[in-house]
Design a protein around this motif. Structure first.
Motif, PDB file in Angstrom:
ATOM      1  N   GLY A 188     -41.585 -11.401   6.494  1.00  0.00           N
ATOM      2  CA  GLY A 188     -40.956 -11.394   5.178  1.00  0.00           C
ATOM      3  C   GLY A 188     -39.448 -11.209   5.227  1.00  0.00           C
ATOM      4  O   GLY A 188     -38.802 -11.103   4.174  1.00  0.00           O
ATOM      5  N   GLY A 189     -38.863 -11.172   6.431  1.00  0.00           N
ATOM      6  CA  GLY A 189     -37.434 -10.967   6.545  1.00  0.00           C
ATOM      7  C   GLY A 189     -36.995  -9.567   6.176  1.00  0.00           C
ATOM      8  O   GLY A 189     -35.820  -9.333   5.870  1.00  0.00           O
ATOM      9  N   LEU A 190     -37.897  -8.620   6.237  1.00  0.00           N
ATOM     10  CA  LEU A 190     -37.611  -7.232   5.854  1.00  0.00           C
ATOM     11  C   LEU A 190     -37.177  -6.449   7.094  1.00  0.00           C
ATOM     12  O   LEU A 190     -37.880  -5.567   7.586  1.00  0.00           O
ATOM     13  CB  LEU A 190     -38.853  -6.604   5.218  1.00  0.00           C
ATOM     14  N   LEU A 191     -35.994  -6.753   7.603  1.00  0.00           N
ATOM     15  CA  LEU A 191     -35.554  -6.138   8.853  1.00  0.00           C
ATOM     16  C   LEU A 191     -35.385  -4.629   8.749  1.00  0.00           C
ATOM     17  O   LEU A 191     -35.729  -3.904   9.691  1.00  0.00           O
ATOM     18  CB  LEU A 191     -34.261  -6.797   9.337  1.00  0.00           C
ATOM     19  N   PRO A 192     -34.846  -4.093   7.649  1.00  0.00           N
ATOM     20  CA  PRO A 192     -34.756  -2.620   7.571  1.00  0.00           C
ATOM     21  C   PRO A 192     -36.120  -1.943   7.655  1.00  0.00           C
ATOM     22  O   PRO A 192     -36.269  -0.919   8.331  1.00  0.00           O
ATOM     23  CB  PRO A 192     -34.079  -2.382   6.217  1.00  0.00           C
ATOM     24  N   LEU A 193     -37.126  -2.506   6.968  1.00  0.00           N
ATOM     25  CA  LEU A 193     -38.467  -1.927   7.046  1.00  0.00           C
ATOM     26  C   LEU A 193     -39.027  -2.081   8.456  1.00  0.00           C
ATOM     27  O   LEU A 193     -39.615  -1.137   9.012  1.00  0.00           O
ATOM     28  CB  LEU A 193     -39.392  -2.607   6.031  1.00  0.00           C
ATOM     29  N   ALA A 194     -38.847  -3.261   9.050  1.00  0.00           N
ATOM     30  CA  ALA A 194     -39.345  -3.477  10.411  1.00  0.00           C
ATOM     31  C   ALA A 194     -38.675  -2.507  11.385  1.00  0.00           C
ATOM     32  O   ALA A 194     -39.324  -1.959  12.279  1.00  0.00           O
ATOM     33  CB  ALA A 194     -39.085  -4.917  10.842  1.00  0.00           C
ATOM     34  N   ALA A 195     -37.367  -2.273  11.202  1.00  0.00           N
ATOM     35  CA  ALA A 195     -36.651  -1.356  12.094  1.00  0.00           C
ATOM     36  C   ALA A 195     -37.207   0.057  11.981  1.00  0.00           C
ATOM     37  O   ALA A 195     -37.406   0.747  12.989  1.00  0.00           O
ATOM     38  CB  ALA A 195     -35.162  -1.371  11.761  1.00  0.00           C
ATOM     39  N   GLU A 196     -37.451   0.505  10.761  1.00  0.00           N
ATOM     40  CA  GLU A 196     -37.997   1.849  10.576  1.00  0.00           C
ATOM     41  C   GLU A 196     -39.380   1.959  11.217  1.00  0.00           C
ATOM     42  O   GLU A 196     -39.699   2.956  11.876  1.00  0.00           O
ATOM     43  CB  GLU A 196     -38.068   2.185   9.087  1.00  0.00           C
ATOM     44  N   LEU A 197     -40.201   0.922  11.041  1.00  0.00           N
ATOM     45  CA  LEU A 197     -41.538   0.934  11.628  1.00  0.00           C
ATOM     46  C   LEU A 197     -41.469   0.959  13.160  1.00  0.00           C
ATOM     47  O   LEU A 197     -42.196   1.701  13.815  1.00  0.00           O
ATOM     48  CB  LEU A 197     -42.320  -0.303  11.166  1.00  0.00           C
ATOM     49  N   VAL A 198     -40.591   0.146  13.723  1.00  0.00           N
ATOM     50  CA  VAL A 198     -40.452   0.119  15.180  1.00  0.00           C
ATOM     51  C   VAL A 198     -39.964   1.469  15.683  1.00  0.00           C
ATOM     52  O   VAL A 198     -40.449   1.995  16.700  1.00  0.00           O
ATOM     53  CB  VAL A 198     -39.500  -1.011  15.614  1.00  0.00           C
ATOM     54  N   GLY A 199     -39.000   2.067  14.977  1.00  0.00           N
ATOM     55  CA  GLY A 199     -38.480   3.361  15.400  1.00  0.00           C
ATOM     56  C   GLY A 199     -39.545   4.435  15.465  1.00  0.00           C
ATOM     57  O   GLY A 199     -39.534   5.299  16.344  1.00  0.00           O
ATOM     58  N   VAL A 200     -40.502   4.389  14.542  1.00  0.00           N
ATOM     59  CA  VAL A 200     -41.569   5.392  14.501  1.00  0.00           C
ATOM     60  C   VAL A 200     -42.646   5.093  15.540  1.00  0.00           C
ATOM     61  O   VAL A 200     -43.185   6.005  16.175  1.00  0.00           O
ATOM     62  CB  VAL A 200     -42.187   5.453  13.093  1.00  0.00           C
ATOM     63  N   HIS A 201     -42.955   3.806  15.746  1.00  0.00           N
ATOM     64  CA  HIS A 201     -44.161   3.450  16.505  1.00  0.00           C
ATOM     65  C   HIS A 201     -43.906   2.887  17.891  1.00  0.00           C
ATOM     66  O   HIS A 201     -44.871   2.645  18.634  1.00  0.00           O
ATOM     67  CB  HIS A 201     -44.980   2.423  15.707  1.00  0.00           C
ATOM     68  N   VAL A 202     -42.648   2.678  18.296  1.00  0.00           N
ATOM     69  CA  VAL A 202     -42.401   1.987  19.556  1.00  0.00           C
ATOM     70  C   VAL A 202     -43.023   2.718  20.735  1.00  0.00           C
ATOM     71  O   VAL A 202     -43.605   2.095  21.638  1.00  0.00           O
ATOM     72  CB  VAL A 202     -40.881   1.780  19.765  1.00  0.00           C
ATOM     73  N   ILE A 203     -42.929   4.034  20.774  1.00  0.00           N
ATOM     74  CA  ILE A 203     -43.457   4.770  21.930  1.00  0.00           C
ATOM     75  C   ILE A 203     -44.971   4.618  22.009  1.00  0.00           C
ATOM     76  O   ILE A 203     -45.533   4.318  23.075  1.00  0.00           O
ATOM     77  CB  ILE A 203     -43.057   6.253  21.836  1.00  0.00           C
ATOM     78  N   GLY A 204     -45.657   4.818  20.887  1.00  0.00           N
ATOM     79  CA  GLY A 204     -47.107   4.660  20.900  1.00  0.00           C
ATOM     80  C   GLY A 204     -47.526   3.258  21.276  1.00  0.00           C
ATOM     81  O   GLY A 204     -48.507   3.064  22.011  1.00  0.00           O
ATOM     82  N   LEU A 205     -46.785   2.244  20.802  1.00  0.00           N
ATOM     83  CA  LEU A 205     -47.151   0.866  21.104  1.00  0.00           C
ATOM     84  C   LEU A 205     -46.987   0.558  22.589  1.00  0.00           C
ATOM     85  O   LEU A 205     -47.906   0.030  23.228  1.00  0.00           O
ATOM     86  CB  LEU A 205     -46.304  -0.099  20.266  1.00  0.00           C
ATOM     87  N   VAL A 206     -45.822   0.867  23.146  1.00  0.00           N
ATOM     88  CA  VAL A 206     -45.590   0.460  24.535  1.00  0.00           C
ATOM     89  C   VAL A 206     -46.415   1.287  25.510  1.00  0.00           C
ATOM     90  O   VAL A 206     -46.883   0.772  26.536  1.00  0.00           O
ATOM     91  CB  VAL A 206     -44.091   0.516  24.897  1.00  0.00           C
ATOM     92  N   LEU A 207     -46.640   2.572  25.208  1.00  0.00           N
ATOM     93  CA  LEU A 207     -47.415   3.397  26.133  1.00  0.00           C
ATOM     94  C   LEU A 207     -48.911   3.138  26.027  1.00  0.00           C
ATOM     95  O   LEU A 207     -49.661   3.491  26.929  1.00  0.00           O
ATOM     96  CB  LEU A 207     -47.123   4.883  25.907  1.00  0.00           C
ATOM     97  N   ARG A 208     -49.337   2.520  24.936  1.00  0.00           N
ATOM     98  CA  ARG A 208     -50.756   2.157  24.817  1.00  0.00           C
ATOM     99  C   ARG A 208     -50.971   0.678  25.096  1.00  0.00           C
ATOM    100  O   ARG A 208     -51.977   0.106  24.703  1.00  0.00           O
ATOM    101  CB  ARG A 208     -51.274   2.545  23.434  1.00  0.00           C
ATOM    102  N   GLY A 209     -50.007   0.066  25.783  1.00  0.00           N
ATOM    103  CA  GLY A 209     -50.226  -1.285  26.291  1.00  0.00           C
ATOM    104  C   GLY A 209     -49.936  -2.402  25.329  1.00  0.00           C
ATOM    105  O   GLY A 209     -50.377  -3.529  25.553  1.00  0.00           O
ATOM    106  N   ARG A 210     -49.168  -2.164  24.238  1.00  0.00           N
ATOM    107  CA  ARG A 210     -48.863  -3.226  23.287  1.00  0.00           C
ATOM    108  C   ARG A 210     -47.421  -3.711  23.430  1.00  0.00           C
ATOM    109  O   ARG A 210     -46.884  -4.365  22.528  1.00  0.00           O
ATOM    110  CB  ARG A 210     -49.083  -2.725  21.858  1.00  0.00           C
ATOM    111  N   GLY A 211     -46.802  -3.393  24.562  1.00  0.00           N
ATOM    112  CA  GLY A 211     -45.398  -3.750  24.740  1.00  0.00           C
ATOM    113  C   GLY A 211     -45.161  -5.244  24.731  1.00  0.00           C
ATOM    114  O   GLY A 211     -44.147  -5.716  24.194  1.00  0.00           O
TER     115      GLY A 211
END
Length: 882
Positions: free
Chosen positions: A371-394
């Motif tokens: 949807g081109g919602l980069l601010p929302l995507a950035a906030e989501l990535v900031g919260v979830h990046v560690i869980g995603l990459v450490l659980r194999g979704r990198g």
């Protein structure tokens, strides 16, 4: 619906055979698919709406096909790793042992390694009996590397696998050659076209009855296109429909059906239906609650049930009937009607927020970016990046963020750093420095809490970078910057904050172990094992336990080391993690324990396992340690060759960032080998290069050289400097043995016997034999007297005596000499033949060609009068040439 259902829904659909309502039974096409099974690959190629997916799904059910695996290729499956991991996941669920375990290893592999396409092909070759793999929507693949891997699978198909490929356009394969080779069967649009009897059944299912002439005309107008026929059924269902007028104006081709869908199918729909469809069309999958969240209404369940009942607008997917998908051509037309960007963004925002509330960040981030919602995507990535990459979704996160325009990516620190973290985890270093720099430069623009999150991710990236480079000092420093207090981590609001603590503790203990800080390492490694979250990642715990096994080896606790390492291997085998970098210390520990126990052949498979991991993820400290162990293993047959190989390998790693302690370990091993060769000059040369010449290991090595030189006074002075409690069982045993040998050199037997007894008592519980066998010629007589006088470790002493006697006196007289003497080069080749090295490895060690090695090898065989390698080694030992 429980959140867990939503969490599993997308993956369930990805690997589930699609379910459709009002399916026409098509035996002629089922027969065609059956016959196509004579070829290993079946290609169904036709544009959208020809019913490829529905046909294959219903064929699997109608024919009760055994062990069907299904993969619907998605936008995140466009890299070799993500695609083949998905293929492996799909197949592992339906094939039996041993192929399922091999496939799970590919599916769980998060690091770089051998080509995953080849690993999947190798695994499938272990399938017992036939299996079917259906790849749907393969046209989504754009990666040339994925297509290349698929082509290798198609041109050399494993015997146990039939591949069924569904695509909207032909794959970039040499189709003509595949046809000629009998590897490919094809089903095209002409085959998929509905014939009049099938069309009659289709219309009957939705309550439409046509005359034979009308039916023939409609089939002719649509060329049997399933989508055109289904769309034509919509107006014909209405009471009093003008069938003749409709047939006169309806052409039924792809272009006109699109126009028709706009004006004649969508336009007449009730406003509530049209509004509902236009809002849910932004979604790939929709369920009742998600529909309500996007539309803002409360009638999602009723609307989905109404629209799916005819199977014209919605298709049910997966099991349970909760999730639905719009047909692609319908979704495309609906999206083209959405001309208001703000409305489109709002729909994506609502959908993303729905997924965020249910802790499903992958889908939330995907929708925000779409949807081109980069601010929302950035906030989501900031919260979830560690869980995603450490659980194999990198890799999936990498795919999503790589599609963001560069300006937008670098403007949002969380997106830039999130992409850097995703790439760092799976060894993709493209633009890493630019991404990290952009994140650091814009930290000040973020609110304080979000800036602290990004800073933590940057520290974790530094940790991973130091680990990959083998910079153990840098790794320890990075770990110290990361907070370990659970309350402090929880305050950051990070998803997966508990994983940070486990990961950091595991890596901090790893750095301390390799740097020689054993007490601190044990504390952090055991805390990492205890701190593993119940639903967390496995790899940090595997790493911690593998390092603990190696720590026990350092101390000489071989029994404990074996127990820890075997538990790690068993757990890794069960979860398909045996090829990960976290496993290498367990392999080294098992090899080390076998070597120190005198079980040299048993060390070989573990050294090979370590080599396989290191080939994919080399670490200088691991390579140095493996080189030392390999030299000790090789020294049984040829200490000279072992010493030369270790010196060569150490020089090759001289420029690495391996710590001084490990370089000292190699030098100490070289001094030990020189002692075995009765060469004090080379032993002294090795000891002269030590960074820490006062360590207990360095002192005991020096004592060994002094005894070799006939200087018991000097040996005693050095041993006396080792006052206080020994730092490990290994040091205690070695020190006591050297005291014993020093006393023997002085002719003072009683102190020698007492020191030997102390060494036996300390070594026996751990089966630590190597310190004794290294000094067999000096200890055999003393050990015999100790046994006669009695010892607190009698069984261990007798067993050692047997080993020493066999080692020093194999008990065989030399046979007649060979007919011709061996040249010096042939003697070297003979020594290598007694090792575990292959011809290519021998050639590499000697810097000659394989043909040169083979030529010398044949000459050795001829001179010894033998026909093969094993006979040559046996004959050489009889002749005391080895």
């Amino acid at each position: 619906m429980p959140a867990a259902d939503h969490g599993d829904a997308h993956d369930d659909v990805k690997y589930a055979v699609p379910v459709a309502l009002h399916v026409v039974d098509r035996p002629r096409l089922y027969d065609l698919l059956d016959i196509a099974g004579e070829s290993p690959v079946t290609l169904l190629s036709a544009s959208a709406g020809w019913g490829k997916t529905v046909l294959v799904g219903s064929w699997l059910t109608a024919r009760a096909v055994e062990r069907p695996a299904w993969l619907t290729v998605g936008p995140g499956d466009d890299t070799p790793d993500t695609f083949w991991r998905a293929v492996a996941t799909s197949l592992a669920a339906v094939v039996g042992a041993p192929a399922d375990a091999l496939l799970r290893r590919v599916a769980d592999d998060r690091g770089s390694g051998p080509d995953p396409a080849d690993r999947v092909a190798d695994a499938v070759r272990h399938v017992v009996g036939p299996a079917v793999l259906v790849l749907d929507d393969v046209h989504r693949v754009t990666s040339p590397r994925v297509w290349a891997g698929l082509q290798r699978l198609v041109t050399a198909p494993p015997g146990g696998l039939r591949l069924v490929v569904l695509t909207r356009r032909d794959p970039p394969w040499p189709l003509h050659r595949l046809r000629l080779a009998g590897l490919l069967a094809e089903v095209r649009a002409a085959d998929l076209a509905f014939v009049p009897p099938e069309a009659r059944e289709l219309f009957a299912l939705v309550g439409v009855e046509l005359t034979p002439d009308q039916l023939d005309l409609l089939v002719a107008r649509t060329d049997g296109w399933a989508a055109g026929l289904r769309l034509a059924a919509l107006p014909l269902r209405a009471p009093g429909a003008d069938v003749a007028g409709f047939l006169a104006s309806f052409s039924g081709d792809d272009r006109t059906v699109t126009a028709y869908l706009q004006s004649e199918v969508l336009a007449p729909q009730p406003e509530r239906v049209l509004r509902f469809l236009e809002k849910i069309c932004v979604l790939d999958l929709v369920c009742a609650e998600l529909a309500d969240a996007v539309t803002g209404d409360q009638d999602g369940a009723a609307m989905l049930a109404e629209l799916s009942s005819s199977n014209l607008f919605l298709q049910s997917v997966g099991e349970g009937g909760r999730w639905f998908r719009l047909p692609g051509f319908v979704s495309d037309v609906l999206r083209s009607r959405m001309v208001e960007p703000r409305a489109r963004r709002d729909l994506h925002r609502r959908a993303a927020e729905w997924y965020r509330r249910r802790s499903l960040p992958d889908a939330a981030i995907r929708l925000a970016l779409a949807g081109g919602l980069l601010p929302l995507a950035a906030e989501l990535v900031g919260v979830h990046v560690i869980g995603l990459v450490l659980r194999g979704r990198g890799r999936e996160l990498d795919t999503l963020l790589s599609a963001v325009p560069r300006d937008g990516l670098l403007t949002h620190p969380e997106l830039a750093v999130g992409l850097a973290a995703a790439r760092m985890v799976h060894g993709h270093d493209e633009e890493l420095a630019d991404l990290i720099a952009a994140g650091e430069a814009r930290l000040g623009a973020l609110p304080a809490l979000r800036a602290r999150r990004v800073r933590l991710v940057l520290d974790l990236i530094a940790l991973a970078d130091a680990r990959l480079r083998g910079d153990l000092d840098g790794l320890a420093a990075a770990c110290r910057r990361i907070p370990l207090d659970p309350a402090e981590l929880a305050e950051l609001g990070l998803a997966g904050w508990d994983l940070v603590r486990v990961l950091t503790l595991s890596n901090q203990g790893t750095a301390e172990l390799w740097l020689g800080e054993l007490a601190a390492a044990e504390v952090h490694l055991r805390t990492a094992m205890d701190a593993e979250p119940a639903a967390g990642v496995l790899l940090p715990r595997l790493n911690a336990q593998a390092q603990l096994a190696l720590l026990e080896c350092e101390r000489g606790h071989l029994t404990a080391a074996r127990t820890e390492a075997r538990e790690v291997v068993a757990r890794a085998t069960a979860t398909g993690s045996t090829s990960t970098a976290q496993m290498v210390s367990a392999y080294l520990a098992l090899a080390w324990a076998h070597i120190d126990s005198g079980e040299l052949p048993e060390a070989d498979p573990w050294l090979r396992s370590a080599d396989e991991v290191e080939a994919a993820a080399p670490e200088p400290h691991v390579q140095l340690t493996a080189a030392v162990l390999r030299a000790r293993r090789r020294a049984e047959a040829d200490p000279e060759a072992a010493l030369l190989a270790l010196q060569t390998r150490t020089r090759a790693l001289a420029a690495s960032v391996a710590p001084a302690r490990l370089r000292d370990r190699s030098l100490l091993a070289q001094a030990e080998l020189a002692e075995q060769l009765h060469d004090p000059v080379r032993g002294r040369a090795a000891l002269a290069g030590l960074h820490v010449p006062t360590s207990p290991e360095a002192v005991t090595a020096t004592v060994g050289i002094l005894l070799l030189e006939g200087d018991p006074d000097g040996a005693e002075q050095h041993l006396a400097a080792l006052d206080g409690e020994p730092s490990s069982v290994r040091i205690q045993v070695t020190t006591d043995l050297l005291w014993a040998l020093t006393a023997v050199a002085r002719g003072d037997d009683e102190p020698a016997l007492r020191a030997l007894d102390r060494a036996l008592r300390a070594a026996a519980p751990h089966r630590l034999r190597r310190p004794f066998t290294l000094r067999a010629d000096g200890l055999r007589r003393l050990l015999s007297r100790r046994i006669e006088r009695g010892t607190g470790a009698a069984a261990f002493a007798v067993e050692l005596m047997t080993r020493l006697s066999h080692q020093l006196d194999p008990g065989r007289e030399p046979a007649a000499p060979p007919p011709a003497a061996l040249t010096p080069r042939e003697t070297v080749i003979l020594r290598y033949l007694s090792s575990t090295l292959g011809n290519s490895e021998i050639a590499a060690e000697l810097s000659v060609s394989i043909n040169t090695v083979k030529t010398h090898q044949q000459t050795v065989y001829r001179k010894l009068g033998v026909g093969g390698r094993r006979e040559a080694v046996r004959r050489a030992r009889e002749l005391r040439l080895l």
